[in-house]
Enzyme design. Structure first.
Site, PDB file in Angstrom:
ATOM      1  N   CYS A 168      14.411  -2.855   5.551  1.00 49.79           N
ATOM      2  CA  CYS A 168      12.997  -2.501   5.705  1.00 49.79           C
ATOM      3  C   CYS A 168      12.472  -3.410   6.798  1.00 49.79           C
ATOM      4  CB  CYS A 168      12.225  -2.712   4.402  1.00 49.79           C
ATOM      5  SG  CYS A 168      10.441  -2.575   4.627  1.00 49.79           S
ATOM      6  N   CYS A 213       8.578  -4.711   6.164  1.00 53.52           N
ATOM      7  CA  CYS A 213       8.287  -5.721   5.138  1.00 53.52           C
ATOM      8  C   CYS A 213       9.570  -6.012   4.396  1.00 53.52           C
ATOM      9  CB  CYS A 213       7.141  -5.281   4.231  1.00 53.52           C
ATOM     10  SG  CYS A 213       7.234  -3.584   3.634  1.00 53.52           S
ATOM     11  N   SER A 214       9.688  -5.550   3.160  1.00 49.78           N
ATOM     12  CA  SER A 214      10.925  -5.817   2.423  1.00 49.78           C
ATOM     13  C   SER A 214      11.123  -4.781   1.324  1.00 49.78           C
ATOM     14  CB  SER A 214      10.912  -7.221   1.840  1.00 49.78           C
ATOM     15  OG  SER A 214       9.753  -7.393   1.047  1.00 49.78           O
ATOM     16  N   CYS A 215      10.770  -3.510   1.606  1.00 46.74           N
ATOM     17  CA  CYS A 215      10.914  -2.449   0.613  1.00 46.74           C
ATOM     18  C   CYS A 215      12.345  -2.422   0.077  1.00 46.74           C
ATOM     19  CB  CYS A 215      10.579  -1.088   1.225  1.00 46.74           C
ATOM     20  SG  CYS A 215       8.864  -0.955   1.741  1.00 46.74           S
TER      21      CYS A 215
END
Lengths: 95, 213
Positions: free
Chosen positions: B113, B116-118
């Site tokens: 991702c 962000c950090s999905c």
């Protein structure tokens, strides 16, 4: 809004926009042409969630891009791909 | 126990070693208090959610992979409609579209991702720290083969690399290849060899000797 504007396999260009609200289109993908890999569901727009409930809910697609097209100095296989989720209002038909 | 807050919904906030001091942390706490006091959700619901998040782990993904290897019909459903297929195994990420990509002899998949950090946290638990690092997020999209090599994955040009950037509403998992030498293994035995990194795609070959008897 429920009928997808773009078909599987269709060539589409990801818009290049300098907008001052939150969106989910990374700069590296903007302006590039890819193919529709998957037609996903309807979801709220990141741009309008910031002041409401994401209306209008909008079609999401997975767009498949060639790595050698994204990065001029790409050193891997010419078959390498990058697939990314893009909302319909960021897409336009391309030849 | 902290005695800074003594009303009931404060009990779900569990401080680490220090009290929050940054503006952002205090704002987060204040927002949480308001959401609970205004009735948007209850402290009990928050506890249940935290509990469910804590219980999620890569083992869930390993169970899905092992079932897919031993049940071709399930594999078909998992690859075509992951969100509904995992409900058969008692997992649920809806309304998120859970999407599984299969590694083959000629394809390697890796998940990132960049924005962000999905991550499918409700299924696989917390993502590794490196998954959230700017280094991984920036580099795996533009030089995936180099990044994969740093993880120990060497790929020839006969293997196509597919990077999946999780930018919006989908969450991803890689279905690794079933390792050779596991013919006749049960789904439980198979699940034990599947690692978190293989489910993200930063590991390709599973080690069948890594299983403790």
């Amino acid at each position: 809004m429920s009928e997808p504007r773009f078909a599987l396999g269709q060539r589409v260009r990801i818009a290049a926009r300098d907008v001052a609200v939150h969106h989910r289109v990374p700069a590296y993908a903007q302006g590039h042409v890819g193919t529709v890999e998957r037609i996903c569901g309807l979801y709220g727009q990141p741009e309008t969630y910031i002041h409401g409930d994401g209306q209008p809910f909008t079609r999401l697609y997975r767009i498949s891009l060639a790595q050698t097209d994204l990065w001029p100095d790409y050193s891997g296989s010419s078959r390498d791909r990058l697939d990314i989720e893009i909302f319909e209002h960021w897409l336009e038909a391309s030849s | 126990m902290s005695d800074h807050h003594d009303h009931d919904h404060a009990r779900t906030f569990q401080p680490d070693h220090t009290e929050p001091t940054s503006d952002a942390a205090l704002l987060g706490l204040a927002l949480r208090e308001l959401l609970i006091s205004d009735g948007h959700y209850t402290a009990q619901e928050e506890l249940r959610m935290m509990d469910a998040m804590q219980k999620a782990s890569p083992h869930n993904g390993a169970l899905l992979a092992a079932r897919a290897w031993t049940d071709p019909d399930f594999k078909h459903r998992l690859l075509n409609d992951g969100a509904n297929a995992i409900k058969e195994m008692g997992f649920n990420l809806l309304p998120i579209e859970f999407t599984v990509h299969e590694n083959t002899d000629s394809t390697h998949n890796v998940i990132v991702c960049t924005l962000c950090s999905c991550y499918p946290r409700g299924l696989l638990g917390m993502s590794p720290a490196w998954y959230k690092s700017k280094n991984y997020r920036a580099r795996v999209v533009r030089e995936p083969r180099t990044v994969l090599k740093e993880f120990g994955v060497q790929l020839g040009n006969d293997v196509e690399v597919r990077v999946h950037d999780s930018t919006a509403e989908l969450r991803y998992m890689v279905l690794p290849q079933r390792p050779r030498g596991t013919e006749g293994w049960s789904a439980e035995q198979l699940a034990a060899v599947v690692t978190r990194d293989a489910l993200i795609g930063t590991q390709r070959d599973l080690d069948i000797n890594a299983v403790a008897d």
